[in-house]
Design an enzyme around this catalytic site. Structure first.
Site, PDB file in Angstrom:
ATOM      1  N   GLY A   6       0.773  -1.239   0.000  1.00 28.99           N
ATOM      2  CA  GLY A   6       0.000   0.000   0.000  1.00 28.99           C
ATOM      3  C   GLY A   6       0.805   1.290   0.000  1.00 28.99           C
ATOM      4  O   GLY A   6       0.382   2.283  -0.577  1.00 28.99           O
TER       5      GLY A   6
ATOM      6  N   GLU B  82       3.880   4.454   6.046  1.00 30.80           N
ATOM      7  CA  GLU B  82       2.653   3.649   6.035  1.00 30.80           C
ATOM      8  C   GLU B  82       1.590   4.333   5.187  1.00 30.80           C
ATOM      9  O   GLU B  82       1.530   5.562   5.131  1.00 30.80           O
ATOM     10  CB  GLU B  82       2.103   3.513   7.465  1.00 30.80           C
ATOM     11  CG  GLU B  82       2.297   2.148   8.089  1.00 30.80           C
ATOM     12  CD  GLU B  82       1.375   1.061   7.506  1.00 30.80           C
ATOM     13  OE1 GLU B  82       1.022   1.124   6.319  1.00 30.80           O
ATOM     14  OE2 GLU B  82       1.026   0.151   8.263  1.00 30.80           O
TER      15      GLU B  82
ATOM     16  N   ASP C 143      -5.188   2.341  10.794  1.00 32.84           N
ATOM     17  CA  ASP C 143      -6.607   2.149  11.096  1.00 32.84           C
ATOM     18  C   ASP C 143      -6.745   1.806  12.575  1.00 32.84           C
ATOM     19  O   ASP C 143      -6.985   2.670  13.413  1.00 32.84           O
ATOM     20  CB  ASP C 143      -7.142   1.054  10.171  1.00 32.84           C
ATOM     21  CG  ASP C 143      -8.640   0.889  10.262  1.00 32.84           C
ATOM     22  OD1 ASP C 143      -9.299   1.744  10.877  1.00 32.84           O
ATOM     23  OD2 ASP C 143      -9.165  -0.097   9.718  1.00 32.84           O
TER      24      ASP C 143
ATOM     25  N   VAL D 170     -11.254   3.049   2.081  1.00 33.58           N
ATOM     26  CA  VAL D 170     -10.798   3.830   0.924  1.00 33.58           C
ATOM     27  C   VAL D 170      -9.848   3.031   0.037  1.00 33.58           C
ATOM     28  O   VAL D 170      -9.186   2.089   0.498  1.00 33.58           O
ATOM     29  CB  VAL D 170     -10.112   5.145   1.361  1.00 33.58           C
ATOM     30  CG1 VAL D 170     -11.102   6.107   1.989  1.00 33.58           C
ATOM     31  CG2 VAL D 170      -8.928   4.886   2.304  1.00 33.58           C
TER      32      VAL D 170
ATOM     33  N   ARG E  83      -5.068   0.371  -7.019  1.00 28.82           N
ATOM     34  CA  ARG E  83      -3.846   0.972  -6.454  1.00 28.82           C
ATOM     35  C   ARG E  83      -3.359   2.152  -7.294  1.00 28.82           C
ATOM     36  O   ARG E  83      -2.707   3.051  -6.781  1.00 28.82           O
ATOM     37  CB  ARG E  83      -2.728  -0.071  -6.372  1.00 28.82           C
ATOM     38  CG  ARG E  83      -2.971  -1.176  -5.357  1.00 28.82           C
ATOM     39  CD  ARG E  83      -1.656  -1.898  -5.093  1.00 28.82           C
ATOM     40  NE  ARG E  83      -1.830  -3.190  -4.446  1.00 28.82           N
ATOM     41  CZ  ARG E  83      -1.938  -3.368  -3.126  1.00 28.82           C
ATOM     42  NH1 ARG E  83      -1.922  -2.341  -2.308  1.00 28.82           N
ATOM     43  NH2 ARG E  83      -2.067  -4.583  -2.636  1.00 28.82           N
TER      44      ARG E  83
HETATM   45  P1  5GP Z   1      -4.328  -1.431  11.123  1.00 31.21           P
HETATM   46  O1  5GP Z   1      -3.378  -2.498  11.555  1.00 31.21           O
HETATM   47  O2  5GP Z   1      -3.883  -0.046  11.504  1.00 31.21           O
HETATM   48  O3  5GP Z   1      -5.737  -1.711  11.586  1.00 31.21           O
HETATM   49  O4  5GP Z   1      -4.453  -1.542   9.553  1.00 31.21           O
HETATM   50  C1  5GP Z   1      -3.480  -1.040   8.717  1.00 31.21           C
HETATM   51  C2  5GP Z   1      -3.527  -1.687   7.360  1.00 31.21           C
HETATM   52  O5  5GP Z   1      -4.860  -2.093   7.005  1.00 31.21           O
HETATM   53  C3  5GP Z   1      -3.103  -0.711   6.303  1.00 31.21           C
HETATM   54  O6  5GP Z   1      -1.712  -0.744   6.086  1.00 31.21           O
HETATM   55  C4  5GP Z   1      -3.894  -1.168   5.092  1.00 31.21           C
HETATM   56  O7  5GP Z   1      -3.183  -2.178   4.419  1.00 31.21           O
HETATM   57  C5  5GP Z   1      -5.154  -1.763   5.671  1.00 31.21           C
HETATM   58  N1  5GP Z   1      -6.263  -0.793   5.678  1.00 31.21           N
HETATM   59  C6  5GP Z   1      -6.816  -0.159   6.732  1.00 31.21           C
HETATM   60  N2  5GP Z   1      -7.805   0.669   6.360  1.00 31.21           N
HETATM   61  C7  5GP Z   1      -7.885   0.546   5.011  1.00 31.21           C
HETATM   62  C8  5GP Z   1      -8.712   1.188   4.009  1.00 31.21           C
HETATM   63  O8  5GP Z   1      -9.589   2.039   4.255  1.00 31.21           O
HETATM   64  N3  5GP Z   1      -8.470   0.813   2.708  1.00 31.21           N
HETATM   65  C9  5GP Z   1      -7.528  -0.105   2.361  1.00 31.21           C
HETATM   66  N4  5GP Z   1      -7.406  -0.386   1.057  1.00 31.21           N
HETATM   67  N5  5GP Z   1      -6.730  -0.699   3.269  1.00 31.21           N
HETATM   68  C10 5GP Z   1      -6.907  -0.375   4.578  1.00 31.21           C
END
Ligand code: 5GP
Length: 182
Positions: free
Chosen positions: A50, A105, A109, A159, A171
């Site tokens: 990403g 990053e 999320d 998103v 992407r």
């Molecule tokens: P976290 O561990 O902070 O919950 O998630 C982080 C990862 O989840 C990000 O690096 C990404 O790969 C994925 N992610 C979280 N939210 C989104 C989103 O809204 N869209 C997409 N495409 N990936 C997300």
């Protein structure tokens, strides 16, 4: 600026961060990092896949010499909910000893991925580890995460674009928009 691309795709919702806003903010982050790291050569650690589009633009907005490395960790796959499981799929090539590391990053999320990565990289004895996240979910408790550089805070919608995918699609959209597919 007119938004071009796959706007006729019914799975794509409203634009969350437009192309010109991305360009302007990435330039600001690059300038800030250039000032903060003057006289040093930061090592940018991109979190695949990403972050690769953001890291490519960010690196060119930094006026210092920088080095790149990449890690891949397991993430959402084709679902749109976090599994909470973080696993290294591809490790770094470079030694982090005494390096000034900046984790790049795409989106923070829940913060689980980042927490894991920071702990993992700190164990390799770098000089320091900071984080540059393009997107941070609104309402996320950030105190524990210590995010030094943040591009945008965005609402809860899932998103895509500018590196972010659903099952490897979207992407290459030059902007970030909501995904409304199933
Ligand atoms: P976290 O561990 O902070 O919950 O998630 C982080 C990862 O989840 C990000 O690096 C990404 O790969 C994925 N992610 C979280 N939210 C989104 C989103 O809204 N869209 C997409 N495409 N990936 C997300």
């Amino acid at each position: 600026m007119e938004v071009t691309g796959r706007r006729d795709d019914p799975a794509l919702g409203s634009v969350v961060v437009a192309e010109d806003a991305l360009r302007a903010r990435v330039a600001e982050l690059g300038a800030q990092i250039s000032a903060d790291y003057a006289g040093r050569t930061p090592l940018l650690v991109g979190v695949l896949k990403g972050a690769f589009v953001f890291m490519s633009d960010l690196a060119r907005a930094i006026t210092l010499p920088v080095e790149f490395d990449f890690m891949a960790v397991s993430s959402y796959g084709s679902a749109t909910k976090t599994s909470g499981v973080v696993r290294i799929v591809k490790d770094l090539d470079l030694d982090l000893s005494d390096r000034h590391v900046i984790i790049v990053e795409d989106i923070v999320d829940s913060g689980l991925t980042l927490q894991y990565l920071r702990r993992n990289l700190l164990a390799r004895h770098p000089a320091d580890v900071e984080v540059c996240a393009l997107l941070v979910r609104d309402g996320l408790q950030q105190d524990d995460l210590d995010l030094r550089y943040v591009g945008f805070r965005i609402p809860p919608a899932f998103v895509v674009g500018y590196g972010l995918d659903v099952a490897e699609h979207y992407r290459n959209l030059p902007y970030i928009c909501a995904y409304e597919g199933t």
